[in-house]
Structures are given as structure tokens and as C-alpha cells.
Design an enzyme around this catalytic site. Structure first.
Site, PDB file in Angstrom:
ATOM      1  N   CYS A  65       0.833  -1.212   0.000  1.00 22.27           N
ATOM      2  CA  CYS A  65       0.000   0.000   0.000  1.00 22.27           C
ATOM      3  C   CYS A  65       0.860   1.251   0.000  1.00 22.27           C
ATOM      4  O   CYS A  65       0.508   2.267  -0.606  1.00 22.27           O
ATOM      5  CB  CYS A  65      -0.936  -0.006   1.199  1.00 22.27           C
ATOM      6  N   HIS A  84      -2.117   0.962   7.125  1.00 21.33           N
ATOM      7  CA  HIS A  84      -2.475   1.058   5.710  1.00 21.33           C
ATOM      8  C   HIS A  84      -2.200   2.470   5.201  1.00 21.33           C
ATOM      9  O   HIS A  84      -2.329   3.443   5.949  1.00 21.33           O
ATOM     10  CB  HIS A  84      -3.956   0.717   5.546  1.00 21.33           C
ATOM     11  N   ASN A 116      -8.443   4.407  -2.188  1.00 18.38           N
ATOM     12  CA  ASN A 116      -7.891   3.178  -1.625  1.00 18.38           C
ATOM     13  C   ASN A 116      -7.251   2.339  -2.733  1.00 18.38           C
ATOM     14  O   ASN A 116      -7.286   2.707  -3.910  1.00 18.38           O
ATOM     15  CB  ASN A 116      -8.993   2.389  -0.901  1.00 18.38           C
TER      16      ASN A 116
END
Length: 323
Positions: free
Chosen positions: A136, A269, A289
Site C-alpha cells: 500500500c 495502511h 484506496n
């Protein structure tokens, strides 16, 4: 107190209009069919059903009490720990060097528009899917550079996360990394190639970068301490979309709307702040995202402002300046 017990304590046990916990076996069979699940044995299938049932209970409670809506999705047979371990990837070591300049934003927020979104200006690239690779940090970092390139050159590009995974020796590829160290690595590597020249594999591999094909180069990077959460509005409009760290545990089953209850049990994240606005008198932030367009609001999610939702202010925001 765990999050389920918190909801029960504050609001009492409720039923969702969308889901019925008694129908969990039916929902689970539909889920297995929809996502082509093969558990290998009845023992494992039963274990997954129990996890699914637990997640369904949380979805029902949240749907009754949050302004956002939650749904059964591709993560619903995974425990939160499994989802975080497989589909995030932000690592927070005890100590990191300040390669990037640290700036304290301690002035009160300026007067800006009530709503702003870089997507409306066509400066945000398509939502990607990191898959089962803890990268991520690479996706959020490069998404910010893609947007900077679009702002500067009026062109959308797709940079190579795989180059970051394979060639960034500051971070740890699919085993995790940080935002500001990713910018540091890009400066040390000299640049980033296009994804078409270095395709995504969702796995650690040998470095194969071609310096002759670097499209984006970074000259400086910065980390920001924000005294006021609202100050992020000024920063967002000034520098472009901002990669930030969050705790993703409470967004796993998100479908749509503004999340009011997103706790922070530890940042894990990286996502990209792309805009802000107001809906039904609730001010919100919009994030991009990396779980594909079949998750959330076509890959994006919104959280309420000024409550440190998902711990979004607990780690310094990072940005970089491209040549």
C-alpha cells in the site's frame, strides 16, 4: 473493550434492515458462489463461516448506527487480522531517519472552499488493486506522484509499483514500507518508470529497472505535522493529493457514505487524500484506496472530518516535489 462491544454498549443490540443474522448460512453460500471460494475441506469451510458470521454481526450493528453503509464483500470470510496482514502493508518501525524535511503546520486554517476534489479536475488516476501484497505504501506514494504529474503536465500516467517493490531497498516490498521512506528511495533510485514498462506482479522479485525509462523524478520530499486537522485542506489544495497512514480495520466492509466510527488501534495502511466536502451537514474527507473498484465507492471512501478518523493524524503526512 473491542469494537463490537463498544457499539453494543453505546447503542444496544439492533437489527439491520439490510441483513438478518439468522440468515447467515444463506448469505454465506451466496458469498461462496459469488467469489468462487474453495476452502478445500468442510472443516475449513466451517471455520470460514464462523468468521463470516462474526463479520456479518459487525456489519449489521454498524449499518444501524453509522452514517456510512457496510456490506458483505470479498473480505468477509477473513478475520480483521488476516485482512490487515494480506491487504495493507504500512510498517511503522520504532525509529526512522528524517530524510524528508519536516514542516510544522501550526497556523490556523485559511479560508478556502467548503468543497474541493482533485478528481473533478481530472488529476487523480484510476483506482488500482494491490492484491495480496503489502505494498500500500508504494501505491499511495506513486498515486500522489501520478497526480502531481497530472497537475503539472495535464496528463494522466500509470507509474510502476513493481519497481518500488523490487528496487526500493529502504522499504521491504510486499512485506511493508513507509511513505516518506518510499519518497527517499525514489530520490536515491533516480526516478520511476511507467507500469507498462515494469508491470505489476504482486510479489517480491529481482530489480529490473531501466534508468533510461524513468518518466518521473523527485527532487524534494516533505513530512507535515498538522496541529489542526482542517489545515489539511490548505495543504491538499496547495500540493495536490496527499498519501496518509490510517488504521484500516474499520473500513474493511465499507460500502458507501461517510464513516463516523473509525477507531485507531495502530496504523497499518496507506491511502491517498484526494478531496473534502460536506454532505447532510457532515464534513468529510475523501480517500482513494487500493482494493479495486469493486470495494467502497468505486474504490474510494469518506470519513468524517475533525475526529482523527482511522488515526489519520497520528502519522505525519508526506509529499514530494517532482521535476
Amino acid at each position: 473493550m473491542n469494537k463490537i462491544l463498544f457499539y453494543l454498549f453505546v447503542y444496544g443490540v439492533v437489527n439491520s434492515a439490510a441483513y438478518d443474522l439468522l440468515k447467515a448460512p444463506n448469505y454465506f453460500e451466496e458469498f461462496v458462489h459469488r467469489f468462487n471460494k474453495d476452502y478445500g475441506s468442510e472443516v475449513e469451510k466451517l471455520r470460514r463461516f464462523k468468521i463470516f458470521q462474526h463479520n456479518l454481526n459487525e456489519i449489521i450493528i454498524k449499518n444501524q448506527n453509522d452514517s456510512a453503509k457496510y456490506e458483505i464483500n470479498k473480505f468477509s470470510d477473513l478475520s480483521k487480522d488476516e485482512t490487515i496482514a494480506k491487504y495493507t502493508g504500512l510498517s511503522l518501525p520504532i525509529q526512522t531517519q528524517n530524510f524528508c524535511k519536516v514542516i510544522v503546520l501550526d497556523q490556523p486554517p485559511g479560508k478556502g472552499p467548503l468543497e474541493f476534489d482533485w478528481r473533478r479536475l481530472n488529476k487523480v488516476t484510476s483506482v488500482k488493486n494491490q492484491g495480496m501484497c503489502g505494498a500500500c505504501w508504494a501505491f499511495a506514494t506513486l498515486a500522489s506522484l501520478e497526480s502531481q504529474f497530472a497537475i503539472k503536465h495535464n496528463q494522466l500516467i500509470n507509474l510502476s509499483e513493481q519497481q518500488m517493490i523490487d528496487c526500493d531497498f529502504v522499504d521491504a516490498g510486499c512485506n511493508g514500507g513507509l511513505l516518506h521512506t518510499a519518497f527517499e528511495a525514489i530520490i536515491k533510485m533516480g526516478g520511476v518508470q511507467l507500469e507498462s514498462d515494469y508491470p505489476y506482479e504482486a510479489d517480491n522479485n529481482n530489480c529490473r529497472m531501466n534508468t533510461n525509462k524513468f518518466l518521473v523524478q523527485v527532487k524534494d520530499c516533505y513530512r507535515y505535522i498538522t496541529v489542526y486537522e482542517e489545515k489539511l485542506k490548505d495543504l491538499l489544495r496547495l500540493v495536490g493529493p496527499i498519501p496518509m497512514a490510517i488504521d484500516a480495520a474499520d473500513i474493511v466492509n465499507y460500502k458507501q457514505g461517510i464513516i463516523k466510527y473509525c477507531f485507531n488501534s495502530g496504523l497499518n495502511h496507506a491511502v491517498l487524500l484526494v478531496g473534502y466536502g460536506v454532505e447532510n451537514n457532515i464534513p468529510y474527507w475523501t480517500f482513494k484506496n487500493t482494493w479495486g473498484t469493486d470495494w467502497g465507492e468505486e474504490g474510494f471512501f469518506r470519513v468524517q472530518q475533525n475526529i482523527n478518523a482511522c488515526g489519520m493524524r497520528n502519522e505525519l503526512a508526506s509529499t514530494a516535489v517532482i521535476y
